[in-house]
Every structure is written in C-alpha cells, then in structure tokens.
Write a protein that holds these residues in place. Structure first.
Motif, mmCIF file in Angstrom:
data_model
loop_
_atom_site.group_PDB
_atom_site.id
_atom_site.type_symbol
_atom_site.label_atom_id
_atom_site.label_comp_id
_atom_site.label_asym_id
_atom_site.label_seq_id
_atom_site.Cartn_x
_atom_site.Cartn_y
_atom_site.Cartn_z
ATOM 1 N N TYR A 447 -6.699 -0.702 -14.314
ATOM 2 C CA TYR A 447 -5.256 -0.602 -14.106
ATOM 3 C C TYR A 447 -4.862 -1.671 -13.100
ATOM 4 O O TYR A 447 -5.650 -2.004 -12.197
ATOM 5 C CB TYR A 447 -4.850 0.779 -13.575
ATOM 6 C CG TYR A 447 -4.900 1.881 -14.611
ATOM 7 C CD1 TYR A 447 -3.857 2.043 -15.510
ATOM 8 C CD2 TYR A 447 -5.978 2.736 -14.688
ATOM 9 C CE1 TYR A 447 -3.883 3.051 -16.470
ATOM 10 C CE2 TYR A 447 -6.026 3.742 -15.643
ATOM 11 C CZ TYR A 447 -4.973 3.897 -16.533
ATOM 12 O OH TYR A 447 -5.005 4.887 -17.482
ATOM 13 N N PRO A 448 -3.632 -2.186 -13.200
ATOM 14 C CA PRO A 448 -3.236 -3.263 -12.284
ATOM 15 C C PRO A 448 -2.921 -2.792 -10.871
ATOM 16 O O PRO A 448 -2.986 -3.585 -9.931
ATOM 17 C CB PRO A 448 -1.993 -3.859 -12.950
ATOM 18 C CG PRO A 448 -1.441 -2.753 -13.791
ATOM 19 C CD PRO A 448 -2.629 -1.956 -14.252
ATOM 20 N N ASP A 449 -2.565 -1.500 -10.702
ATOM 21 C CA ASP A 449 -2.244 -1.011 -9.363
ATOM 22 C C ASP A 449 -2.407 0.502 -9.316
ATOM 23 O O ASP A 449 -2.590 1.170 -10.345
ATOM 24 C CB ASP A 449 -0.814 -1.413 -8.949
ATOM 25 C CG ASP A 449 0.243 -0.999 -9.969
ATOM 26 O OD1 ASP A 449 0.221 0.170 -10.419
ATOM 27 O OD2 ASP A 449 1.096 -1.832 -10.326
ATOM 28 N N LEU A 450 -2.336 1.054 -8.096
ATOM 29 C CA LEU A 450 -2.532 2.489 -7.909
ATOM 30 C C LEU A 450 -1.447 3.314 -8.572
ATOM 31 O O LEU A 450 -1.705 4.410 -9.071
ATOM 32 C CB LEU A 450 -2.586 2.811 -6.414
ATOM 33 C CG LEU A 450 -3.856 2.415 -5.671
ATOM 34 C CD1 LEU A 450 -3.710 2.686 -4.181
ATOM 35 C CD2 LEU A 450 -5.053 3.185 -6.219
ATOM 36 N N GLU A 451 -0.226 2.816 -8.551
ATOM 37 C CA GLU A 451 0.878 3.579 -9.128
ATOM 38 C C GLU A 451 0.657 3.834 -10.617
ATOM 39 O O GLU A 451 0.842 4.966 -11.100
ATOM 40 C CB GLU A 451 2.208 2.834 -8.903
ATOM 41 C CG GLU A 451 2.724 2.872 -7.475
ATOM 42 C CD GLU A 451 1.908 1.995 -6.517
ATOM 43 O OE1 GLU A 451 1.953 2.242 -5.297
ATOM 44 O OE2 GLU A 451 1.217 1.058 -7.002
ATOM 45 N N GLN A 452 0.258 2.817 -11.353
ATOM 46 C CA GLN A 452 0.035 2.996 -12.787
ATOM 47 C C GLN A 452 -1.197 3.853 -13.055
ATOM 48 O O GLN A 452 -1.205 4.684 -13.967
ATOM 49 C CB GLN A 452 -0.089 1.636 -13.472
ATOM 50 C CG GLN A 452 1.211 0.844 -13.480
ATOM 51 C CD GLN A 452 1.129 -0.412 -14.317
ATOM 52 O OE1 GLN A 452 0.713 -0.377 -15.469
ATOM 53 N NE2 GLN A 452 1.522 -1.544 -13.723
ATOM 54 N N ALA A 453 -2.229 3.669 -12.245
ATOM 55 C CA ALA A 453 -3.430 4.487 -12.425
ATOM 56 C C ALA A 453 -3.136 5.956 -12.143
ATOM 57 O O ALA A 453 -3.550 6.843 -12.901
ATOM 58 C CB ALA A 453 -4.539 3.978 -11.507
ATOM 59 N N ALA A 454 -2.416 6.237 -11.049
ATOM 60 C CA ALA A 454 -2.115 7.624 -10.694
ATOM 61 C C ALA A 454 -1.199 8.266 -11.731
ATOM 62 O O ALA A 454 -1.356 9.446 -12.073
ATOM 63 C CB ALA A 454 -1.480 7.686 -9.309
#
Length: 487
Positions: A447-454
């Motif tokens: 994932y490119p960042d934590l927001e998208q992963a979470a």
C-alpha cells in the motif's frame, strides 16, 4: 512468490507469543500461540526467560509459515512486542546473560529516586518519567548485579524484546524508533541514543542497538530459519501497533488497549509532545522516508493481570469471562473498592511503591462484589486518565477499545459510563497484530500509505453509549480517589 500476498506477524506479548497470517484485505488466514512463563523471584520482581521467548516465537512462526505453504508465500514480516522489557545477551554466542527484566518489574525504584533531580530534563527530552517501568535503569541494575553481564565486555548487547527477536531473526542488532523511545535514552526527535543520557544511567552506548524506522525495508530473515528469505518490513511496540490497528491515524484519535496492563494513546501527529502532568510523550511510528509521528500516552500497569491474579492466586473465579457474569449479578459493588496496585501505580499517579488494597469489606460482601470492584478499578483509572488528557489539551471524543479484556461487555459499558464517552470495539480485538500487519504492508510497498492500508485492513466496530449515571459515578470516584490518596 505466487498467489495472493500474505503478511506474517509475530506478536510477542507479556504472557504469550503469537503468530498471525493476514492477506492485504486484513483477513486472518492462520495463527498460532505459545505461552510465556512468568517468573516472580521476589515481591516486585518480574522476569522472563529470553530463550523461551525466542523458542516459542520461532515455533509459532514455523507453524504458521508451514500452514501458508512455505516461506515463498510470505511477502513481509511485521514484528510487534511487549515494550520496556530488557534482555542482555552475548552477541558472539547469541545467549542471554541473565533473565529478562519485565516492564512490570519495580526493582530499580531506588535508582530512580536517586536520579530524581534530573527528571525535569529527562521528561523534556524523552517524554518519559523516571520510573522503573522504563529500560535504562534495568540496564544499570544488570551491570551492577549480573556478573556475566558485567564481564561480557565488547560482546555485551542490550535490547528490548524487539531487539532480541530481531537479532535472532536477522542477525542484526536493531531497535525500531517506537521501542527505542521507551528506554529513557532517546530524545524524542533523536536518531541515535543520546551519549549524555547513556552516561547518566551508566549504560555503555556500544551495547545498544542501531535505531531504524517502524516500517520500511528493515532486513531479511535468515533463510535457514524457515526455508526462505522473508523480508522484514515493520517493527513496532505493541501499544503503538494497536493504535495503528485501530485506525487512529489522525491527531486526536484515541485507543485503549486492555491487556496485561491498560494503555491509552492519543495520536498527536508529527508535532513533538509537550510535557503533560501524569502522562508520557512517545514516538507513535515512522515510515521510512517520512517524519515520525508522536502520541500522548497513559500507562496503567495492572488490568488483565488483576483478573489473572483473582483466578490463579485467589481462586476467586474459574475464568476471566466469569468476572462479567459476577459483576452483572449484583446491583452495585456493595461498598467495596479495590486499588489494583500489584505493581505500583502508573499514570496519572506514578506511585511506584504503592501496594494493592481493598476497602469497604463487610460480612455482606461476596465474591461477586470483589469481581465487580476489580473491573470497576479499570474504569476508575480510565476516568482519571481522561481528566489528565483533557488537562493536557488532548481531550478524548471517543474511545476505541481493544485487547483481550475488551471482550468483556460489562466492562466496555462501564468504561463508557465512567468516562462519559462512546466506546468503540472492533469485531476483531487483536488490533496489536493487525497494526503490525498494516505497518508491514506499507513497509513492503503493498500500500502507498498507512491511510489506505488501514482503510482496507481495519474491521467494523460495535458501539457502547454512555448512560446517565451521575450520582453513582460521583460516589464511586469519590471512594476510589480517597483510596488512591491513602496509597
């Protein structure tokens, strides 16, 4: 690697070590668990066998990797761990030089008292208080009292549990910044352990690990361990990991983990936390190449371990789940109030020498009243922490609940009532492991960042609304605070 990417997580806790296998949607595909023995050699002393932690961790990982079809199926490993627990080992032989000193251990209270004049500067720089909870005074104690530690010379390695496991997994002496920030030896914006702080605590800096981010290409597991070179892409302390696993990624987001202890973290974003009465500043996470994020923390030493004590030491309950049934079986606590200071009192009181106490016992008191008073003590501490966070200009607007003890519906509702806030509990309360999976997915570039992963990997929640119990709340907190004052 063929097929869907799978993320391996090792969650090394205080009472057990576990391995989980996640896909990129956050679904669990396998898990394994092994217990960790608690050693109590004397009052106030708590120890672990570091070899046992590694052996049990390796067994859990091997079981889950085999179930996945082998190491080639694993895209990334994320590690999360009990914090502050200290291991000393010989870097030549890889063997521990003494038992690990657990975060709950209070043996260095006198050392902390002797350094009390330095506390304002330490708190300003590290975000932490002078308390036996943290790792630096444990290192000093082992150097003073452990002959094998003292004579190890250049071969001496100190590290928290993340360092010990990473050394065994990769051969490198590392610690991620979230764990390093819990030692009393790292400035909150530092990239290496501070030489003057090491000198203050008489800790040789050469024995300490290299500090790395919480997510990124951190290393590779030794191929001989599990039949393949698995990428290590995340390492993060358990409470910070649970914060990520709850999706607390924006400033003000707050989570409460109810495990052996109880830990509240409020996300502060990239800004450095200012000292706050009774609370701690800590590094929350850092993705490689990005600024680190910080949190304000309230750490309570005894929560689930109190129920374990009621079950194992007193025989008051047969299981942890029974406490909810007993608490609900009586209309109130019958005047019984319990102070759970079995390992001193943490935030916001910081009374390391306090001991547990029970007041209000009469012939009318039953085990149901005692069980209820035990659960209520968790809510009482959280109510006091909520007031401390509000005074630090970091008020809670809602509380996201996780950890093994959070499955107790009676306690979840009582927390909502006593803190006067909605309490959200996810369908899967294993948010510590999930947070490490989210960090590892980002560290591996899935994932490119934590927001998208979470957003992709965080489950739905159940909500407990506060009830209007003003008079009962005032009565309970009055009795509680009187007992704290006498501690």
């Amino acid at each position: 690697m063929s097929g869907e990417p799978l993320i391996l997580v090792l969650d090394s806790g205080t009472s057990s070590t576990r391995a989980f296998l996640y896909d990129t949607a956050g679904r669990i595909h396998g898990q394994a668990s092994r217990p960790i023995t608690q050693h109590y050699p004397a009052p106030g002393l708590v120890e672990h066998d570091a070899d046992e932690i590694w052996t049990q961790s390796r067994a859990c990982l091997a079981e889950v990797i085999a179930a996945a079809g082998g190491a080639s199926r694993i895209a990334a490993l994320g590690l999360t761990n009990q914090r502050e627990t200290l291991v000393a080992w010989d870097r030549r032989t890889g063997r521990p030089l003494a038992r690990a000193i657990v975060w709950q251990d209070r043996r260095t209270a006198d050392t902390c008292d002797a350094l009390r004049g330095h506390e304002p500067e330490i708190e300003r720089r590290t975000g932490l208080r002078l308390d036996p909870y943290f790792s630096a005074t444990k290192m000093a104690w082992l150097l003073e009292h452990g002959e094998a530690v003292r004579s190890a010379g250049d071969a001496l390695a100190f590290g928290t549990i993340d360092s010990w496991l990473l050394f065994n997994l990769t051969g490198d002496h590392l610690s991620d910044v979230s764990n390093a920030s819990r030692t009393l030896l790292l400035d909150l914006d530092g990239t290496a352990f501070a030489e003057d702080l090491c000198d203050l605590f008489a800790v040789p800096r050469a024995a300490l690990p290299r500090i790395v981010p919480t997510a990124g290409p951190l290393g590779t597991l030794k191929p001989a361990l599990f039949g393949g070179a698995i990428p290590l892409t995340a390492s993060i302390g358990d409470q910070q990991s649970a914060t990520v696993g709850q999706g607390c990624l924006s400033p003000g987001d707050t989570k409460l983990t109810l495990g052996t202890g109880a830990f509240v973290l409020t996300n502060l974003g990239p800004g450095r936390p200012a000292p706050a009465a009774g609370l701690l500043g800590t590094v929350l996470h850092q993705v490689a190449g990005h600024p680190r994020h910080h949190a304000l923390e309230g750490s309570v030493f005894v929560a689930g371990s109190l129920v374990k004590w009621l079950r194992d030491n007193l025989g008051l309950v047969a299981s942890a789940a029974e406490t909810a049934e007993l608490a609900a079986s009586v209309p109130d606590n019958g005047g019984v109030t319990l102070l759970p200071a079995l390992s001193g009192l943490g935030a916001p009181y910081w009374k390391p020498d306090a001991t547990a106490a029970i007041t209000g016992l009469t012939f009318a008191a039953t085990r149901a009243h005692l069980a209820r008073a035990a659960l209520e003590s968790v809510s009482h501490q959280m109510a006091d922490l909520a007031a401390a966070f509000a005074a630090a200009d970091a008020p809670w607007t809602r509380l996201r609940l996780d950890g093994g003890m959070s499955a107790n519906d009676w306690l979840a509702q009582d927390l909502a009532d006593m803190c006067r806030l909605p309490v959200h509990r996810p369908a899967d309360v294993e948010t510590t492991a999930r947070g490490a999976a989210i960090m590892a997915a980002v560290g591996a570039g899935l994932y490119p960042d934590l927001e998208q992963a979470a957003a992709a990997m965080t489950p739905a929640t159940h909500r407990f609304e506060p009830r209007d119990l003003a008079s009962q709340r005032a009565s309970r907190l009055g009795a509680w605070r009187a007992l704290v004052e006498r501690a």
